[in-house]
Design an enzyme around this catalytic site. Sequence first.
Site, PDB file in Angstrom:
ATOM      1  N   MET A 295       0.816  -1.201   0.000  1.00 15.68           N
ATOM      2  CA  MET A 295       0.000   0.000   0.000  1.00 15.68           C
ATOM      3  C   MET A 295       0.854   1.257   0.000  1.00 15.68           C
ATOM      4  SD  MET A 295      -1.379  -0.248   3.881  1.00 15.68           S
ATOM      5  CE  MET A 295      -0.244  -0.252   5.249  1.00 15.68           C
ATOM      6  N   PRO A 296       1.893   1.301  -0.844  1.00 20.20           N
ATOM      7  CA  PRO A 296       2.709   2.513  -0.858  1.00 20.20           C
ATOM      8  C   PRO A 296       2.038   3.655  -1.613  1.00 20.20           C
ATOM      9  CG  PRO A 296       3.493   0.971  -2.492  1.00 20.20           C
ATOM     10  CD  PRO A 296       2.398   0.261  -1.752  1.00 20.20           C
ATOM     11  N   PHE A 297       2.386   4.872  -1.218  1.00 17.52           N
ATOM     12  CA  PHE A 297       1.980   6.071  -1.943  1.00 17.52           C
ATOM     13  C   PHE A 297       3.255   6.775  -2.380  1.00 17.52           C
ATOM     14  CE2 PHE A 297       0.829  10.672  -1.903  1.00 17.52           C
ATOM     15  CZ  PHE A 297      -0.017  10.635  -3.001  1.00 17.52           C
TER      16      PHE A 297
END
Length: 244
Positions: free
Chosen positions: A1-3
């Site tokens: 779930m990286p941004f």
Amino acid sequence: MPFIRVSYMEGQYDTCQLEQISKTIMYALIKHFNVPEDDCFQVFHAHRAGEFFYSKNYLNVERSEGLLYIQITLKSGRTEQQKTGFYAMLAKELSNTVNIRKEDVFVVLVDNEFDDWSFGNGIAQMLDRQKKRGGMAHRAIKPHASESLRKLAPAFIDYSENVLFGDLWRREQLSLRDRSLVTISALVAGGLTEQLSYHLRLSVENGLQQEEIVETITHLAYYAGWPRAASALQVVETVFENKA
């Protein structure tokens, strides 16, 4: 779930190159951090020369106007080895695919937790998902080791802290609760009661209840052997008596 946020100087990269940069970042995230292929959230920012500043030779790295600032916000729990491997792979792949100088690949990883994310609808989806799986956040776990053991076998302690508990235990495919249940079962089945006390205490921190542990060992008695289950239950009794 990286941004992911990518900042660069205006005019340095065209649309096709930016698309390739995006794909390359995702490729490295998938390979080193086990990020799902469809978990892709990225923004690119072009800055005029008067808005983009950097040191041209800080830490003896010779940077150019092609510098990329890549900031990645992601769940905590990746090990030092994972991170350094990610940096190396990303720089190499960007050099090969977009012809970006490795010196111009500037990466910042920002760790946070499940409750720091909402993917829409005003809901903390990752936190809710973790709770439904019966697990707790994949917090850091520090194995118990005496100072004398650290001096005697520093490499063993390093592998225990950074690979076993730093990497394997914090993989998100299983909750900490599930990992504790699997570990206790393996120790009981193998008759390895020396390590059982530590893992019983850890399992409570990870959400297991006393009755669940006892029921697990009762179940194992028919598959792993009655004497091993009986020995394990004696350890359980001692651990929970001390906690009372």
